[in-house]
Design an enzyme around this catalytic site. Sequence first.
Site, PDB file in Angstrom:
ATOM      1  N   HIS A 101       0.882  -1.167   0.000  1.00  0.00           N
ATOM      2  CA  HIS A 101       0.000   0.000   0.000  1.00  0.00           C
ATOM      3  C   HIS A 101       0.923   1.221   0.000  1.00  0.00           C
ATOM      4  CE1 HIS A 101      -2.208  -3.118   2.207  1.00  0.00           C
ATOM      5  NE2 HIS A 101      -3.344  -2.542   1.878  1.00  0.00           N
ATOM      6  N   ASP A 104       2.393   1.968   3.266  1.00  0.00           N
ATOM      7  CA  ASP A 104       3.328   1.006   3.863  1.00  0.00           C
ATOM      8  C   ASP A 104       4.752   1.450   3.600  1.00  0.00           C
ATOM      9  OD1 ASP A 104       1.440  -1.775   2.485  1.00  0.00           O
ATOM     10  OD2 ASP A 104       1.082  -0.622   4.314  1.00  0.00           O
TER      11      ASP A 104
END
Lengths: 164, 265
Positions: A101, A104
């Site tokens: 993501h 992340d």
Amino acid sequence: MSPAFPEISKIPYEGPASKNPLAFKHYNPTEVIEGRTMADHLRFSVAYWHTFRATLSDPFGAGTAIRPWDDGSNSVENACNRARVAFEFMEKLGAPFYAFHDRDVAPEGASLAESNRNLEAVAQVLKEEQQRTGIKLLWATANLFTSPRFVHGAATNPNADVFA
Amino acid sequence: MAKELGAAGYVFWGGREGYASLWNTDMKREVEHLARFLHLAVDYKKAIGFERPFYIEPKPREPTKHQYDSDAAACLNFLRQYGLLEHFKLNLETNHATLAGHSMAHECEVAAAAGALGSIDANTGDELIGWDTDQFPTSLYLTTQVMLVVLKMGGFTTGGLNFDAKVRRESFEPVDLFYAHIGGMDAFARGLKIAAAIRADGRLAEMLKQRYASWDSGVGAAIEAGQEDFRSLEKHALSRPDPVQHTSGRQELFENIVNELICAG
């Protein structure tokens, strides 16, 4: 940068009789099944969020994860270092792909513009590491659920500004 | 950024695209907005020349009480309803399947039947626990069933087996990350070998084919070809002996053969 996993080198395939906990007993990437290699059939990918960002907390307890390479800060420098550790792990494991993501890999900034700049900075490191190792991105996604701005939804938010 | 890094695809998991309570929700309008958002994403993808597939990842709930993209069938219905099916495949996750009250094999079959099984989040849940545990998959029954569907559909093209799994809170050392991934990868490699052996053995496929043999000729084939209607079928039914002879479904025999081949792998 010193290795994050100094005692571990590339995980070998040793076959079903092996008792080595750090070896594959069945995953032999070049073995051919129905005309394709195992690596090609399986296309294994590592999830950046669970493997490199999880603190291992749960709703009742603080995080327990021992991750000596992570300084615990939200800095871009920590994120860049973390990206290099991620690739060390994936290279040793022999995973051909990874997934992430946006939030992340890079920290959110004080503004959308700053978040985008942070993402650009870490993307540079990811690109270098991808080129160095041959590991590819299976898919990327956006985290449209963690931030409080998505409390009522992202695309389904009653507030049209959030959709935007 | 996905394009910049050469991503083979892009996923949408709508963790907050659902509701906590119907009382304060206009569900129809929200679903329309979700469809609009995805159409805008497709337009943007075309505009920037990102030629990779989009995937939707279903989950029935958590953190929402009900997530709109609940399971494979709900996603396919949504995509069809809003003209999005040509631009999306599904990314299926075991723990999401079981939370939706389905086996992973079921979800894979539903997606594959629609030509929409794009990628898989390879994990497992705990069927006695009501939330997403995201554990590493170790069951050979699970991995064999999944690989059977993957082999049947001709394999992944842009997708793969992503380990959407985390080590347990108690497995906090760095080396545990290796043990976990090695286990998941070996479980799927073994499942692949067993699935190939099941296909090569052929008994299960033959028994399945026999079960549906009456659809391969005569009135069955004619129905499939669109050559019968209720009137012609009534004529056919009146001409057949009463009662119709059935044969056993042989579930136990099927399961015995599965066990034999899994244990041999």
